[in-house]
Design a protein around this motif. Structure first.
Motif, PDB file in Angstrom:
ATOM      1  N   THR A 128      33.678  47.216  33.849  1.00  0.00           N
ATOM      2  CA  THR A 128      33.963  48.666  33.375  1.00  0.00           C
ATOM      3  C   THR A 128      35.104  48.500  32.046  1.00  0.00           C
ATOM      4  O   THR A 128      35.742  47.248  31.873  1.00  0.00           O
ATOM      5  CB  THR A 128      34.965  49.388  34.407  1.00  0.00           C
ATOM      6  OG1 THR A 128      36.054  48.716  34.345  1.00  0.00           O
ATOM      7  CG2 THR A 128      33.929  49.545  35.656  1.00  0.00           C
ATOM      8  N   GLU A 134      36.924  52.853  35.459  1.00  0.00           N
ATOM      9  CA  GLU A 134      36.274  54.343  35.156  1.00  0.00           C
ATOM     10  C   GLU A 134      35.164  54.446  34.587  1.00  0.00           C
ATOM     11  O   GLU A 134      34.140  55.213  35.142  1.00  0.00           O
ATOM     12  CB  GLU A 134      37.269  55.113  34.317  1.00  0.00           C
ATOM     13  CG  GLU A 134      38.715  55.191  34.752  1.00  0.00           C
ATOM     14  CD  GLU A 134      38.827  56.173  36.055  1.00  0.00           C
ATOM     15  OE1 GLU A 134      38.145  57.174  35.937  1.00  0.00           O
ATOM     16  OE2 GLU A 134      39.547  55.850  36.835  1.00  0.00           O
ATOM     17  N   ASP A 135      34.623  53.704  33.715  1.00  0.00           N
ATOM     18  CA  ASP A 135      33.356  53.905  32.766  1.00  0.00           C
ATOM     19  C   ASP A 135      32.788  52.426  32.712  1.00  0.00           C
ATOM     20  O   ASP A 135      33.400  51.569  32.426  1.00  0.00           O
ATOM     21  CB  ASP A 135      33.476  54.713  31.456  1.00  0.00           C
ATOM     22  CG  ASP A 135      33.955  56.095  31.684  1.00  0.00           C
ATOM     23  OD1 ASP A 135      33.124  56.794  32.141  1.00  0.00           O
ATOM     24  OD2 ASP A 135      35.383  56.399  31.143  1.00  0.00           O
ATOM     25  N   SER A 158      36.748  51.199  42.961  1.00  0.00           N
ATOM     26  CA  SER A 158      37.029  52.272  44.021  1.00  0.00           C
ATOM     27  C   SER A 158      35.896  53.239  44.192  1.00  0.00           C
ATOM     28  O   SER A 158      35.470  53.718  45.210  1.00  0.00           O
ATOM     29  CB  SER A 158      38.315  52.806  43.939  1.00  0.00           C
ATOM     30  OG  SER A 158      38.393  53.590  42.726  1.00  0.00           O
ATOM     31  N   ASN A 159      35.076  53.598  42.967  1.00  0.00           N
ATOM     32  CA  ASN A 159      34.126  54.628  42.945  1.00  0.00           C
ATOM     33  C   ASN A 159      32.842  54.104  43.546  1.00  0.00           C
ATOM     34  O   ASN A 159      32.126  53.327  42.763  1.00  0.00           O
ATOM     35  CB  ASN A 159      34.020  55.017  41.634  1.00  0.00           C
ATOM     36  CG  ASN A 159      33.292  56.371  41.509  1.00  0.00           C
ATOM     37  OD1 ASN A 159      32.248  56.608  42.292  1.00  0.00           O
ATOM     38  ND2 ASN A 159      33.156  57.217  40.562  1.00  0.00           N
ATOM     39  N   ASN A 161      29.829  55.442  43.570  1.00  0.00           N
ATOM     40  CA  ASN A 161      28.734  55.936  42.642  1.00  0.00           C
ATOM     41  C   ASN A 161      28.762  55.073  41.363  1.00  0.00           C
ATOM     42  O   ASN A 161      27.803  54.725  40.745  1.00  0.00           O
ATOM     43  CB  ASN A 161      28.922  57.263  42.220  1.00  0.00           C
ATOM     44  CG  ASN A 161      27.759  57.846  41.476  1.00  0.00           C
ATOM     45  OD1 ASN A 161      26.585  57.652  42.287  1.00  0.00           O
ATOM     46  ND2 ASN A 161      27.928  58.490  40.580  1.00  0.00           N
ATOM     47  N   LEU A 162      29.870  54.433  41.103  1.00  0.00           N
ATOM     48  CA  LEU A 162      29.962  53.624  39.720  1.00  0.00           C
ATOM     49  C   LEU A 162      29.466  52.400  40.137  1.00  0.00           C
ATOM     50  O   LEU A 162      28.608  51.641  39.366  1.00  0.00           O
ATOM     51  CB  LEU A 162      31.340  53.766  39.238  1.00  0.00           C
ATOM     52  CG  LEU A 162      31.582  52.577  37.955  1.00  0.00           C
ATOM     53  CD1 LEU A 162      31.034  53.464  37.065  1.00  0.00           C
ATOM     54  CD2 LEU A 162      33.054  52.428  37.751  1.00  0.00           C
TER      55      LEU A 162
END
Length: 417
Positions: A128, A134-135, A158-159, A161-162
């Motif tokens: 990321t 985040e992205d 942690s995400n 979906n990422l």
């Protein structure tokens, strides 16, 4: 580079001369002749060392060198020299730097710093942007620049979906996604394994559950996406079970274990020695035994030193505030040989290459020379004199080890101690 290696025992199951003691003639970086008692009519440099053994070059899938940004800890130049002295002809470089390696230009930079070296550097780009979770970073661009995998070093995603999107996107170009196995909301501020010793010492615990939950989550996502996943540095018995079950379902997953998590338990923490502060933390004897068994039966695919130089200002302080990390390149071979046979040790140090796209060459006539030279029988106590790294934060200091590397011959170059 031209050289004649004298009386070397070849440890390479893919060599026609496996387990034989022979001379090896190398001309212009390629093995031109293997036989007993070779002549040296061209007066090439002769390499004759005590109890000399050779194998295919070793590979470490997780090293940190600091540069750019943390050159006081380690530079790429000295890090590669250290790797060569330690028997490694190739290393996977983590994006553990400032700035974080997360773009085409960053990959190109570290590759340029490693050019014309005996040890090949394989960059691992951040997963990321800025490793902030985040992205997604520029995965495809970094792949085109030479990145072999993508990993936010010791930062969990942690995400979920990422992670799903990363696995799906990387599948378009056969990219390898690495996911650090820790659920941070469970691990919290833990600094050691949550168990009897954390209670005795009054240190905050990082439970095995944190690792196992994250691995279970990632394996579910992997099954859904049909992606390509590597889970670095397992540390618990349950984690091994989870990987074993995933492989039984033919999921495209590999994993590694840090050598120090095979060698030490949290029983060594009684003196609050920050050399032993690592992530994931040292666990229990039961975990060590399960990890070793996982290597023996092939559940765990490779070992790593997880080499992470830390300067003294960030290590020799109160345990809670010291940075995680130990160096491990110099002690890797001797530590593994305390646990495994020489044949198994060499296999563990070479079998991770294919997963990370690292070139391989058997020790046969006509092949490019990509060779590690070592003595498997020398016993010694590991000391600062054995450390080539700029930082000296090794948890193996004072340990009895068996086996030393002499150096490497690779990329038409030679590095010997």
């Amino acid at each position: 580079m031209n050289a004649l290696i004298k009386s070397a025992t070849i440890v390479d199951s893919k060599s026609d001369f496996h387990n034989e003691t022979v001379d090896i003639l190398i001309e212009k970086g390629r093995i031109s002749k293997i036989s007993k008692d070779l002549d040296n009519p061209n007066n090439y440099q002769e390499i004759a060392l005590d109890n000399l053994h050779v194998s295919q070059g070793w590979f470490d899938s997780s090293v940190s060198f600091g540069e750019p940004g943390y050159e006081e800890r380690e530079t790429i130049a000295n890090g590669l020299k250290t790797a060569g002295h330690s028997g490694f002809t190739a290393v996977g470089l983590n994006a553990n730097s400032r700035p974080v390696i997360d773009s085409y230009a960053d990959i190109a930079f570290v590759k340029s710093k490693a050019a014309n070296n005996a040890v090949s550097l394989y960059p691992i780009g951040a997963l990321t942007q800025l490793s902030e979770g985040e992205d997604l970073a520029e995965l495809y661009d970094m792949s085109n620049a030479g990145a072999v995998a993508f990993y936010d070093y010791q930062y969990p995603i942690s995400n979920p979906n990422l992670m799903k999107i990363a696995l799906q996107y990387a599948s378009n170009f056969d990219g390898l996604i690495c996911s650090f196995p820790q659920e941070s909301r469970i691990s919290g501020l833990g600094v050691v394994n949550e168990h009897i010793n954390s209670t005795k010492l009054g240190l905050k615990g990082n439970p095995a559950l944190a690792e196992e939950l994250q691995i279970a989550r990632d394996l579910f996502i992997l099954e859904y996406t049909e992606g390509k996943l590597h889970i670095p540095t397992l540390s618990t018995a349950k984690s091994v079970e989870l990987i074993r079950a995933a492989k039984a379902k033919n999921l495209n997953v590999t994993c590694s274990v840090a050598i120090h998590n095979l060698s030490f338990t949290d029983d060594v923490l009684h003196d609050f020695d920050t050399h032993y502060k690592v992530l994931p933390p040292l666990r229990t004897q039961k975990d060590c035994e399960a990890l070793i068994e996982g290597l023996k039966d092939g559940t765990i695919d490779m070992v790593t030193t997880d080499h992470n130089p830390i300067d003294i200002e960030h290590k020799k302080i109160e345990f809670d505030f010291a940075l995680n990390g130990t160096i491990g390149l110099e002690s890797a071979f001797g530590a593994l040989q305390n646990i495994f046979t020489t044949k198994k040790t060499i296999a563990l140090l070479t079998q991770g290459k294919a997963r990370f796209g690292v070139k391989t060459a058997s020790i046969n006539e006509g092949e490019l020379a990509d060779i590690t030279l070592f003595n498997p029988d020398k016993s010694y106590n590991f000391s600062q004199a054995d450390i080539s790294s700029r930082s000296k934060n090794s948890m193996f200091l004072g340990s009895a080890l068996k086996g030393v590397a002499y150096g490497v011959i690779a990329n038409d170059k030679m590095v010997l101690k």
